[in-house]
Design a protein around this motif. Structure first.
Motif, PDB file in Angstrom:
ATOM      1  N   VAL A  40      49.289 -71.840 -27.442  1.00 36.59           N
ATOM      2  CA  VAL A  40      48.082 -71.603 -28.229  1.00 36.59           C
ATOM      3  C   VAL A  40      48.475 -71.490 -29.695  1.00 36.59           C
ATOM      4  N   GLY A  41      47.901 -72.341 -30.533  1.00 32.34           N
ATOM      5  CA  GLY A  41      48.134 -72.246 -31.964  1.00 32.34           C
ATOM      6  C   GLY A  41      47.183 -71.237 -32.582  1.00 32.34           C
ATOM      7  N   LEU A  42      47.705 -70.178 -33.187  1.00 31.99           N
ATOM      8  CA  LEU A  42      46.862 -69.119 -33.724  1.00 31.99           C
ATOM      9  C   LEU A  42      46.338 -69.507 -35.102  1.00 31.99           C
ATOM     10  N   LYS A  43      45.151 -69.035 -35.403  1.00 30.16           N
ATOM     11  CA  LYS A  43      44.515 -69.290 -36.689  1.00 30.16           C
ATOM     12  C   LYS A  43      44.248 -67.966 -37.397  1.00 30.16           C
ATOM     13  N   PRO A  44      44.355 -67.943 -38.715  1.00 29.91           N
ATOM     14  CA  PRO A  44      44.653 -69.047 -39.621  1.00 29.91           C
ATOM     15  C   PRO A  44      46.148 -69.357 -39.668  1.00 29.91           C
ATOM     16  N   MET A  45      46.478 -70.488 -40.285  1.00 30.01           N
ATOM     17  CA  MET A  45      47.869 -70.842 -40.504  1.00 30.01           C
ATOM     18  C   MET A  45      48.430 -69.988 -41.635  1.00 30.01           C
ATOM     19  N   THR A  46      49.743 -69.971 -41.769  1.00 27.52           N
ATOM     20  CA  THR A  46      50.386 -69.158 -42.799  1.00 27.52           C
ATOM     21  C   THR A  46      50.174 -69.768 -44.178  1.00 27.52           C
ATOM     22  N   SER A  47      50.600 -69.052 -45.194  1.00 24.62           N
ATOM     23  CA  SER A  47      50.413 -69.536 -46.562  1.00 24.62           C
ATOM     24  C   SER A  47      51.178 -70.826 -46.826  1.00 24.62           C
ATOM     25  N   GLU A  48      52.228 -71.093 -46.039  1.00 25.81           N
ATOM     26  CA  GLU A  48      52.976 -72.347 -46.164  1.00 25.81           C
ATOM     27  C   GLU A  48      52.618 -73.333 -45.056  1.00 25.81           C
ATOM     28  N   ASN A  49      51.425 -73.125 -44.475  1.00 27.52           N
ATOM     29  CA  ASN A  49      50.851 -74.051 -43.491  1.00 27.52           C
ATOM     30  C   ASN A  49      51.693 -74.210 -42.230  1.00 27.52           C
ATOM     31  N   THR A 200      47.289 -60.431 -45.011  1.00 31.63           N
ATOM     32  CA  THR A 200      48.180 -61.545 -44.681  1.00 31.63           C
ATOM     33  C   THR A 200      47.570 -62.400 -43.574  1.00 31.63           C
ATOM     34  N   THR A 201      47.809 -63.698 -43.652  1.00 30.78           N
ATOM     35  CA  THR A 201      47.319 -64.591 -42.599  1.00 30.78           C
ATOM     36  C   THR A 201      48.034 -64.325 -41.277  1.00 30.78           C
ATOM     37  N   GLU A 202      49.290 -63.861 -41.332  1.00 31.61           N
ATOM     38  CA  GLU A 202      50.042 -63.560 -40.107  1.00 31.61           C
ATOM     39  C   GLU A 202      49.371 -62.436 -39.329  1.00 31.61           C
ATOM     40  N   ALA A 203      49.030 -61.342 -40.022  1.00 35.04           N
ATOM     41  CA  ALA A 203      48.368 -60.214 -39.355  1.00 35.04           C
ATOM     42  C   ALA A 203      46.986 -60.616 -38.853  1.00 35.04           C
ATOM     43  N   GLN A 204      46.281 -61.425 -39.616  1.00 33.44           N
ATOM     44  CA  GLN A 204      44.959 -61.890 -39.193  1.00 33.44           C
ATOM     45  C   GLN A 204      45.054 -62.695 -37.899  1.00 33.44           C
ATOM     46  N   ALA A 205      46.005 -63.630 -37.860  1.00 32.09           N
ATOM     47  CA  ALA A 205      46.154 -64.494 -36.686  1.00 32.09           C
ATOM     48  C   ALA A 205      46.536 -63.683 -35.449  1.00 32.09           C
ATOM     49  N   ILE A 206      47.469 -62.747 -35.604  1.00 34.27           N
ATOM     50  CA  ILE A 206      47.894 -61.925 -34.469  1.00 34.27           C
ATOM     51  C   ILE A 206      46.756 -61.030 -34.012  1.00 34.27           C
ATOM     52  N   ARG A 207      45.992 -60.470 -34.973  1.00 36.00           N
ATOM     53  CA  ARG A 207      44.859 -59.617 -34.598  1.00 36.00           C
ATOM     54  C   ARG A 207      43.853 -60.386 -33.738  1.00 36.00           C
ATOM     55  N   LYS A 208      43.458 -61.579 -34.170  1.00 35.13           N
ATOM     56  CA  LYS A 208      42.469 -62.357 -33.419  1.00 35.13           C
ATOM     57  C   LYS A 208      42.954 -62.646 -32.003  1.00 35.13           C
ATOM     58  N   TYR A 209      44.254 -62.856 -31.871  1.00 35.53           N
ATOM     59  CA  TYR A 209      44.798 -63.179 -30.547  1.00 35.53           C
ATOM     60  C   TYR A 209      44.870 -61.946 -29.652  1.00 35.53           C
ATOM     61  N   VAL A 210      45.435 -60.860 -30.158  1.00 40.40           N
ATOM     62  CA  VAL A 210      45.651 -59.689 -29.301  1.00 40.40           C
ATOM     63  C   VAL A 210      44.344 -58.961 -28.995  1.00 40.40           C
ATOM     64  N   ASP A 211      43.358 -59.051 -29.885  1.00 45.39           N
ATOM     65  CA  ASP A 211      42.093 -58.361 -29.619  1.00 45.39           C
ATOM     66  C   ASP A 211      41.426 -58.875 -28.351  1.00 45.39           C
ATOM     67  N   ARG A 212      41.576 -60.148 -28.075  1.00 52.21           N
ATOM     68  CA  ARG A 212      40.937 -60.697 -26.865  1.00 52.21           C
ATOM     69  C   ARG A 212      41.731 -60.389 -25.596  1.00 52.21           C
ATOM     70  N   LEU A 213      42.916 -59.814 -25.767  1.00 52.08           N
ATOM     71  CA  LEU A 213      43.739 -59.448 -24.603  1.00 52.08           C
ATOM     72  C   LEU A 213      43.580 -57.981 -24.215  1.00 52.08           C
ATOM     73  N   ALA A 214      42.622 -57.307 -24.837  1.00 51.04           N
ATOM     74  CA  ALA A 214      42.507 -55.853 -24.668  1.00 51.04           C
ATOM     75  C   ALA A 214      42.388 -55.424 -23.211  1.00 51.04           C
ATOM     76  N   ASN A 215      41.658 -56.179 -22.400  1.00 48.98           N
ATOM     77  CA  ASN A 215      41.450 -55.796 -21.001  1.00 48.98           C
ATOM     78  C   ASN A 215      42.411 -56.501 -20.052  1.00 48.98           C
ATOM     79  N   ILE A 216      43.358 -57.223 -20.611  1.00 49.09           N
ATOM     80  CA  ILE A 216      44.282 -58.004 -19.788  1.00 49.09           C
ATOM     81  C   ILE A 216      45.693 -57.430 -19.830  1.00 49.09           C
TER      82      ILE A 216
END
Length: 353
Positions: A40-49, A200-216
Motif C-alpha cells: 500500500v502506497g501511503l499518501k501524501p508523498m514526502t517532500s522529495e516525492n 510533516t507529510t511522513e506523520a500525516q501519511a502514517i496517521r491516515k494509515y494507522v487510524d484505520r487499523l484501530a480495531n484491527i
C-alpha cells in the motif's frame, strides 16, 4: 502452492536498504504472492516525492486475525531498521520456521521505512567529514564537503527563509505535542518537532494509515535504534509523561519476558521500562498509537546501531537485524504467553503449539 523454505539464521538482505531497493522488494513480494501479500502506497508523498510503503501480510483472507503493526525507519540514522522489517516479512512469508506460530495466527502490517527522505539524506553523505549538526545546519559554508555527525530528522523546508531545515518526525504526532518542553526547540535542533502537529507529510501519511487499523491491530512495535553502546531498550508508553499507563504491569511483564527470550550475545538483557523513565519525549509515534489509535500493547524497541556504520561491513547490519528480529518476535511470544493463546497445559506446564 506457496514457495516455502527453511533458512535458519541466514539473512536475505545483506546491504543497507535504500528507498529504491525497498520499492523493488515490495513489488517482488506482491508479484510472487499476491494472494497473501499486498503493498500500500501511503499518501501524501514526502517532500522529495518518495512514497512510504506499507506491506500487509494475511495468511488467510477469509478470516480476520489479531493484527500486529511494525513501523521502522522513522529516524534518519536508523539505517538497519528497514532491513530488519523486510527480513521479517520475507521470513514470515517463506520460512517454515516462522510460519507457525507467527504468520499463520496473525495479520501483519509493516512500514519498513517511515522517513525515506531522511535515510536517503544521511546515506548520501556518509563518506564526508563529520561536523557538529547545529553548526552544519546554521552555517552554509560549513556544509562544503562535510556532514552532520547525526541527523534524526526528515529534510522538509517548512520555512523558506534561513539555512535550517528538517523536522523530527517522531516528535510531530498530535498527542501531547510539546508537553515535554517549555519552549519549542529551535529550527536547527535535531529535536525540532515542527511548527504544528502533523506538519510533516511522513506523520500525516502514517496517521491516515494507522487510524484505520484501530480495531484491527492489538500489538504495535516501533523499531528504532539506540546509538549508545550497551544501552539497548524495550520501552512502552508513556513517553510524554511519568504517569504510568493503566496496563503498565502487563506491558512490563511482556517486556521482561521478551528481554529474557532475546538475551544479548554478551549476556546482557534489554532494559525494560516506561519510555519517560530516561527522557520525556512528547508527540511520539508510540504515544499516538496508544493514546489516540487505542492500541493496547505498544512497544518501542531500540537495539544498538552505530551512527554512520561502515557501509561495507555486513557484520554490523547482520547483528542489528538479528537482534531486531529476535526482540520483535519475543514481544509476540510474550503476548501469546500472557493470553495463553495456542497453549495447552500438561501436568501444570504450559506447552505452546
Amino acid at each position: 502452492m506457496r514457495t516455502v523454505r527453511s533458512l535458519g539464521a541466514n539473512l536475505r538482505f545483506s546491504k543497507y536498504m535504500t528507498h529504491a531497493a525497498l520499492m523493488v522488494e515490495a513489488k517482488r513480494l506482491i508479484h510472487t504472492d499476491r494472494d497473501i501479500a499486498r503493498a500500500v502506497g501511503l499518501k501524501p508523498m514526502t517532500s522529495e516525492n518518495r512514497t512510504i510503503v506499507a506491506l500487509e501480510l494475511h495468511s488467510d483472507e477469509q478470516s480476520r486475525k489479531p493484527g500486529i503493526l511494525v513501523i521502522g525507519g522513522l529516524n534518519g540514522m536508523a539505517w538497519g531498521s528497514p532491513n530488519a522489517i523486510l527480513e521479517l516479512a520475507d521470513k514470515l512469508l517463506y520460512d517454515t520456521n516462522y510460519q507457525t506460530p507467527f504468520f499463520n495466527d496473525y495479520d501483519w502490517f509493516l512500514i519498513p521505512m517511515g522517513n525515506p527522505d531522511g535515510i536517503n539524506f544521511t546515506q548520501s553523505l556518509r563518506k564526508l567529514t563529520p561536523v557538529d549538526p547545529l553548526m552544519w545546519s546554521q552555517n552554509l559554508t560549513a556544509r562544503n564537503g562535510t556532514r552532520p555527525t547525526h541527523w534524526y530528522k526528515n529534510v522538509d523546508r517548512e520555512a523558506k527563509e534561513g539555512p535550517c531545515f528538517g523536522t523530527n518526525v517522531n516528535r510531530n504526532f498530535a498527542y501531547h505535542w510539546q508537553d515535554d518542553v517549555h519552549k519549542t526547540p529551535e529550527r536547527c535542533s535535531q529535536l525540532y518537532p515542527g511548527a504544528k502537529p502533523f506538519s510533516t507529510t511522513e506523520a500525516q501519511a502514517i496517521r491516515k494509515y494507522v487510524d484505520r487499523l484501530a480495531n484491527i491491530v492489538h500489538l504495535a512495535i516501533h523499531l528504532h535504534a539506540s546509538f549508545v553502546p550497551k544501552k539497548e531498550y524495550i520501552l512502552y508508553p508513556w513517553r510524554f509523561s511519568t504517569r504510568a499507563p493503566s496496563n503498565y504491569r502487563t506491558l512490563q511483564d511482556i517486556g521482561e519476558y521478551a528481554a529474557r527470550q532475546a538475551r544479548l550475545s554478551d549476556g546482557r538483557l534489554y532494559e525494560v521500562h516506561q519510555s519517560s523513565d530516561d527522557q520525556r519525549v512528547a508527540g511520539s509515534l508510540s504515544d499516538y498509537l496508544s493514546g489516540v489509535v487505542g492500541i493496547d500493547l505498544v512497544y518501542l524497541i531500540k537495539p544498538y546501531h552505530p551512527l554512520y556504520p561502515n557501509y561495507s561491513d555486513t557484520t554490523i547490519l547482520e547483528t542489528y537485524v538479528k537482534k531486531s528480529l529476535t526482540s520483535m518476535l519475543s514481544i509476540v511470544r510474550g503476548w501469546r504467553s500472557s493470553t495463553k493463546l495456542n497453549t495447552l497445559s500438561f501436568f501444570g506446564r504450559d506447552v505452546e503449539f
